[in-house]
Each structure stands twice: as structure tokens, then as C-alpha cells.
Design a protein around this motif. Sequence first.
Motif, mmCIF file in Angstrom:
data_model
loop_
_atom_site.group_PDB
_atom_site.id
_atom_site.type_symbol
_atom_site.label_atom_id
_atom_site.label_comp_id
_atom_site.label_asym_id
_atom_site.label_seq_id
_atom_site.Cartn_x
_atom_site.Cartn_y
_atom_site.Cartn_z
ATOM 1 N N PHE A 28 0.893 -1.077 0.119
ATOM 2 C CA PHE A 28 -0.089 -0.237 -0.096
ATOM 3 C C PHE A 28 0.747 1.171 0.033
ATOM 4 O O PHE A 28 2.022 1.169 0.233
ATOM 5 C CB PHE A 28 -0.740 -0.066 1.438
ATOM 6 C CG PHE A 28 -1.963 -1.049 1.273
ATOM 7 C CD1 PHE A 28 -3.135 -0.893 0.665
ATOM 8 C CD2 PHE A 28 -1.674 -2.091 2.048
ATOM 9 C CE1 PHE A 28 -4.052 -1.944 0.777
ATOM 10 C CE2 PHE A 28 -2.755 -3.358 2.042
ATOM 11 C CZ PHE A 28 -3.886 -3.053 1.268
ATOM 12 N N ASN A 29 0.249 2.198 -0.379
ATOM 13 C CA ASN A 29 1.200 3.701 -0.720
ATOM 14 C C ASN A 29 0.072 4.913 -0.110
ATOM 15 O O ASN A 29 -0.036 5.796 -0.883
ATOM 16 C CB ASN A 29 1.707 3.894 -1.860
ATOM 17 C CG ASN A 29 2.704 5.105 -1.710
ATOM 18 O OD1 ASN A 29 3.132 5.439 -0.677
ATOM 19 N ND2 ASN A 29 2.825 5.732 -2.845
ATOM 20 N N GLY A 34 0.964 12.740 5.530
ATOM 21 C CA GLY A 34 0.636 13.851 4.457
ATOM 22 C C GLY A 34 -1.006 14.415 4.261
ATOM 23 O O GLY A 34 -1.003 15.702 4.222
ATOM 24 N N LYS A 35 -1.796 13.452 4.584
ATOM 25 C CA LYS A 35 -3.360 13.998 4.618
ATOM 26 C C LYS A 35 -4.044 13.910 5.824
ATOM 27 O O LYS A 35 -4.990 13.664 5.984
ATOM 28 C CB LYS A 35 -4.163 12.816 3.702
ATOM 29 C CG LYS A 35 -3.925 13.138 2.153
ATOM 30 C CD LYS A 35 -4.489 12.196 1.142
ATOM 31 C CE LYS A 35 -4.005 12.379 -0.239
ATOM 32 N NZ LYS A 35 -4.825 11.497 -1.104
ATOM 33 N N LEU A 252 5.811 5.441 5.610
ATOM 34 C CA LEU A 252 6.207 4.148 5.277
ATOM 35 C C LEU A 252 5.760 2.913 6.324
ATOM 36 O O LEU A 252 5.128 1.887 5.911
ATOM 37 C CB LEU A 252 7.480 3.823 4.881
ATOM 38 C CG LEU A 252 8.160 2.669 4.483
ATOM 39 C CD1 LEU A 252 7.397 2.126 3.265
ATOM 40 C CD2 LEU A 252 9.693 2.606 4.325
ATOM 41 N N ALA A 253 6.096 3.122 7.343
ATOM 42 C CA ALA A 253 5.777 2.092 8.600
ATOM 43 C C ALA A 253 4.319 1.976 8.799
ATOM 44 O O ALA A 253 3.998 0.718 9.072
ATOM 45 C CB ALA A 253 6.302 2.750 10.123
ATOM 46 N N VAL A 254 3.143 3.014 8.511
ATOM 47 C CA VAL A 254 1.800 2.771 8.727
ATOM 48 C C VAL A 254 1.466 1.916 7.585
ATOM 49 O O VAL A 254 0.628 0.869 7.953
ATOM 50 C CB VAL A 254 1.358 4.224 8.606
ATOM 51 C CG1 VAL A 254 -0.109 3.845 9.122
ATOM 52 C CG2 VAL A 254 1.880 4.923 9.870
ATOM 53 N N ALA A 312 -0.301 7.637 15.069
ATOM 54 C CA ALA A 312 0.913 7.712 14.094
ATOM 55 C C ALA A 312 1.093 9.330 13.631
ATOM 56 O O ALA A 312 1.955 9.906 13.784
ATOM 57 C CB ALA A 312 0.954 6.921 13.030
ATOM 58 N N PRO A 313 0.010 9.755 12.649
ATOM 59 C CA PRO A 313 0.111 11.300 12.251
ATOM 60 C C PRO A 313 0.316 12.405 13.318
ATOM 61 O O PRO A 313 1.084 13.287 13.145
ATOM 62 C CB PRO A 313 -1.341 11.512 11.535
ATOM 63 C CG PRO A 313 -1.725 10.180 11.213
ATOM 64 C CD PRO A 313 -1.153 9.320 12.508
#
Length: 377
Positions: A28-29, A34-35, A252-254, A312-313
Amino acid sequence: MLTEEKEEVVTKVPENESFVKRLYRSDFNINFVGKRKIWFAFSAVLILICFASFLFRGFNWGIEFKGGSVFQAPTTVTNQTVGDFSNAVANSGVSELGSQVSTLSGSGVRVQTRSLSTEEVVQVREAIANQAGCEADDVAYTLIGPSWGQQITNQALGALGVFIVLVFGLIWIYFRDWRTSLGAIVSLIHDVILTMGVFSLFGFTITPSTLIGVLTILGYSLYDTVIVYDKVAENTKGILKQDRTYSEQTNLAVNQVLTRSINTTIIVVLPVVALLIAGLVVLNGEGPLADLGLSLFVGLVAGAYSSLFIAAPITCMLRERDPEIAKHTKKVLRDREAASNKAARNEEKLQNICKNYKIKKYYLSIDDSVSYTHLTL
């Protein structure tokens, strides 16, 4: 004649690949970091709705919290049982009972009312006995005071407070960063508010089993959050020496733990759904199974969401304000810009050489995954 050159081949995932295949490959990416403003805004709207419901609708507290009278009588349960007993109680001569009638596994009926005086108890008891076709003494009566429910509420709030303090301290010690602890606590509070908001918004009855379920989901939500944080810590170890920013490594980790989080949530939710169905369908909403199953189901879904989109964010946002991290981010972006400019200049030089020496340049591109250059005189 010039020699043939091949550029490095970089394989990309086809854009039309199904979600199931990507889930299986854990590929996934999603731009979680960022959002983050979108996720924060979405959660803020949900929390505002919950608080509005708390204020204007309140909670439908069970008899254990507000107190009241409970009558149980043996009877043969049919489709008309609830309606018949509701009418019988309403015609008992006691006003404003606020009665709730439910069946007991096909062999009895249960009637809940407000707290009654001695005379009112006799009237309601006789009305239930007449409808059930039994003696008044066969109708069991229990008076529940609100103090017991208040004690349960105070104990639950105390347990929640102790849990939050311990979680904050333990995560701070383990990850050596208070910002990680703060992100986890915000995530936990987010889950509790959403769970209680669903109960308030839809008028579901809150019982001691509901509070047990709410406290239980905190453990799952924390577990899921720690898994995400552990992967973030692994990716960002020695971040100041890497050529990627802290936000990129967090994102990347998430994405790397997304498949694990989805699978874990599905596995945990399935038995909870079975518990919920058993409580609602088999037991007709009676007993603790329905209340426990509903609070667990809502809390588990909220916990899975908050671990990925909130915890995380938030931690990443706070970490980006660290002077060293901010300096590293600027350096990485500056180096990339310099490398991009250098590549553009080299491309311009190559084009000029091709033009001056009348060299033809051919490109063969398939889905941007293969680039092949062939130069001839």
C-alpha cells in the motif's frame, strides 16, 4: 558506433491491481501523514456530533444506574406478550411508569419501571399477575437503587484514569518520547468518545456490561497503536543519517503494518459480531451479551481507525517540530532539489550532444516500468 545502454529497471505495481491482491502482498502507499488534516477534520466532526448528542440527547441509562423497580412473572411467551403486558401495566392505575417490557428466554416476562411506592408496587404487581394468570406472590419484585450504579460509574472512571496515567508513563519509558505517549492517549480518548457517542446518538441502553466493554477496547486499541509505533521506531532509527524525512519513514511504517492491522481487526471483530448476534437475536437483547457485544464492536472499529489515522500522524506532527528533525527534513529536501536540478542539466547536455552529432534517441516504455535507450550514429 555508440554502444547500447540500459537503464535500471524498476518494477511498479499495476494501478488496476485489486485490493485483495494488494492486501495479500501488503503493498500500500496511502498518504496517512501527508493527509493528516483530512483525518483530523473527519474525527473532529464525529467528536462534535458525539458531544452534541451528549448535550441534547444524553444517555439512556439502564436501571442499574438510575434505579427503579423490576418485576418478573412466569408466562408462556408469544408474539403478543410484550404488547399485552405493556397494556396491562399501563392500565394498572399508576401514572408515568416509564415501563419497559421484555421476555425471558420464552418462559417469563420482565417489567422495569421507575421507583414505586408500596401502594404502587401492589397495583402493578396485581396487574402483571392478572395478565400472566398467576398469583401476585408469584410475581418477583426487586427494588434497585441508583447508588449501586453510581458506584460502578465512579469505579469505571477511576479505572480509566489510572489506565491512562500508566499507559502514558509506560509508552514514554519504552519509546523514550513523551510525544509518542501523547499520541496514544489522544487515540484512546478518541475511541471512548466515539463509542459512547454511538450509544447516546442511537439511544442504546448503557449498562455495567457497556462500561466493561469500553474498558476492554482500550487494551486492543493500545495494542494496535504500539504495533504501529514499534514499526515507526524501527524505520526512523538513525533518521538523521538517512536520505528520507521523518514523515516519509512514518508513513512507510503505517503502510507496512496496514495489512496486519486489517487482518487482526477482522479476526477480533468476528467473534464479537457472533456475541452481538447471540445477544440481540437469540436472547432478544436481554442480558449482558448484547450490551457487551455492541460496545466491543464499536470500540474495536474505532480503535483500528485511530491507531492508523490518528495516533501515528499526531506523533509525527509533534516530532517534526523538533529542531534536529526539522533541520534534517530541510537538508533532505534541499539535496533532492539539487539532485533534480543536476539531472535536468545532464539531460539538457545529452540532448545537445544528440542534436550536434545527429544522434537519434529512441525510448521504449511499458507502464513507466521499463526504460530502454538505444543510441546509433
